[in-house]
Scaffold this motif. Structure first.
Motif, short mmCIF file in Angstrom:
data_model
loop_
_atom_site.label_atom_id
_atom_site.label_comp_id
_atom_site.label_asym_id
_atom_site.label_seq_id
_atom_site.Cartn_x
_atom_site.Cartn_y
_atom_site.Cartn_z
N GLN A 26 -8.36 6.96 -4.03
CA GLN A 26 -7.39 5.73 -3.13
C GLN A 26 -6.36 5.73 -4.13
O GLN A 26 -6.23 5.56 -4.80
N TYR A 27 -5.38 5.12 -2.99
CA TYR A 27 -4.08 4.05 -3.52
C TYR A 27 -4.46 3.07 -3.81
O TYR A 27 -5.66 2.55 -3.38
N PRO A 28 -3.59 2.39 -4.75
CA PRO A 28 -4.32 1.30 -5.28
C PRO A 28 -4.56 -0.36 -5.23
O PRO A 28 -5.75 -0.35 -4.85
N PHE A 29 -4.26 0.07 -3.16
CA PHE A 29 -3.73 -1.52 -2.26
C PHE A 29 -5.31 -1.08 -2.00
O PHE A 29 -5.99 -2.14 -1.25
N GLU A 30 -6.47 0.16 -2.01
CA GLU A 30 -6.86 0.28 -0.67
C GLU A 30 -8.15 -0.57 -1.48
O GLU A 30 -9.70 -0.52 -0.89
N SER A 31 -8.60 -0.96 -3.25
CA SER A 31 -9.51 -1.61 -3.26
C SER A 31 -9.49 -3.18 -3.30
O SER A 31 -10.74 -3.64 -2.78
N TYR A 32 -9.08 -3.60 -2.71
CA TYR A 32 -8.47 -5.00 -1.39
C TYR A 32 -9.51 -4.87 -0.10
O TYR A 32 -9.55 -3.05 0.46
N SER A 33 -10.23 -6.01 0.24
CA SER A 33 -10.65 -5.71 1.49
C SER A 33 -10.46 -5.51 2.92
O SER A 33 -8.36 -5.90 2.49
N SER A 34 -10.50 -5.14 3.87
CA SER A 34 -10.28 -4.78 4.85
C SER A 34 -10.46 -5.98 5.89
O SER A 34 -11.64 -5.98 6.04
N PRO A 35 -9.64 -5.36 7.09
CA PRO A 35 -9.85 -6.58 8.32
C PRO A 35 -11.54 -5.72 8.79
O PRO A 35 -11.01 -4.48 8.82
N SER A 36 -12.42 -6.02 10.23
CA SER A 36 -13.15 -5.82 10.31
C SER A 36 -12.39 -5.30 11.98
O SER A 36 -11.51 -5.98 12.35
N TYR A 37 -12.67 -4.13 13.04
CA TYR A 37 -11.80 -3.59 14.05
C TYR A 37 -12.33 -3.08 14.99
O TYR A 37 -13.43 -2.06 14.94
N THR A 38 -12.16 -2.55 16.41
CA THR A 38 -11.96 -1.98 17.20
C THR A 38 -11.28 -0.69 17.25
O THR A 38 -9.67 -1.40 17.51
#
Length: 256
Positions: A26-38
């Protein structure tokens, strides 16, 4: 036919290693949390180019607003103003906004526009992200138009749009400082020292605008462009040298 136990064990170990390696890449920034979405893309198409010189794509999202009202978005391409498109916004059946969009849309790809719903800036109100694919060839086929509709307290929207390059159909926002406002990561192709690099910048939506917040995680970063997936920050230059590729705003940045 029975497979020898040694071969069975080899296949299990091989596929286990391959799967774990693939998942962890993964890219380095993908270790941070992401929002839930539809995600939505069930557009209704109204092709009236021959009769009215316009092409519309309409998509509705039920129970969008806090009082359960429906949101409808209509993208419009006009034959007489091909350099300017329209984003029409409806609450239930009433139009509440008509937002001009520089660069227009392409009737060839409008109905493939990806619509993502999430509270991106953490204010408790649902926002909309649209990713409109371009019509370029080769590496320029990765160029997309990204449009955010940030919901305001009065139920209207602030539109923020720009051009970006995406390897996948969407790059998810990341909360790099755990404050609930998910940062937007952009990607541009840069050429230097006889190599091509993906340059990643980080922006935050605040008070109606995008603000570069690279300082929060020591960005931008550059990752060398190769003919296979590469996730490693380049060692060809220092982090201080990468600062030369910091951008105040994304490409073709527009706010309305």
């Amino acid at each position: 036919m029975r497979i020898p136990i040694q071969r069975t064990l080899f296949l299990i170990l091989f596929f286990t290693f391959f799967s774990v390696s693939f998942v962890e890449a993964q890219y380095p920034f993908e270790s941070y949390s992401s929002p839930s979405y539809t995600m939505h893309r069930d557009w209704k198409i109204y092709d009236r180019i021959d009769t009215k010189g316009r092409y519309d794509c309409t998509l509705s999202i039920d129970h969008f607003f806090s009082n359960e009202d429906k949101l409808t978005i209509q993208l419009t391409w006009l034959e007489k103003t091909t350099a300017m498109g329209e984003i029409r916004v409806f609450r239930n059946k009433s139009q509440i906004q008509n937002i001009k969009q520089p660069g227009s849309f392409s009737p060839l790809t409008m109905n493939g526009t990806l619509v993502i719903v999430s509270d991106i800036n953490g204010d408790g109100l649902k926002d909309v992200k649209l990713v409109h694919q371009g019509t370029g060839n080769g590496i320029m086929g990765m160029l997309v138009k990204v449009m955010y509709l940030f919901q305001r307290e009065d139920g209207l929207f602030k539109k923020v749009s720009f051009y970006d390059m995406m390897i996948d159909e969407n790059r998810v926002e990341r909360d790099v400082d755990n404050d609930g406002n998910y940062e937007i990561v952009t990607m541009n192709l840069e050429r230097t020292n006889a190599h091509s690099y993906w340059a990643f910048n980080v922006f935050e939506y605040d008070d109606g605008n995008l603000i570069n917040v690279n300082y929060k995680i020591n960005y931008p970063i550059l990752i060398q462009y190769k003919y296979k997936r590469n996730y490693n920050i380049t060692e060809h230059m220092s982090r201080s040298q990468m600062k030369l590729y910091e951008r105040e705003f994304p490409d073709e940045y527009d706010v309305k």
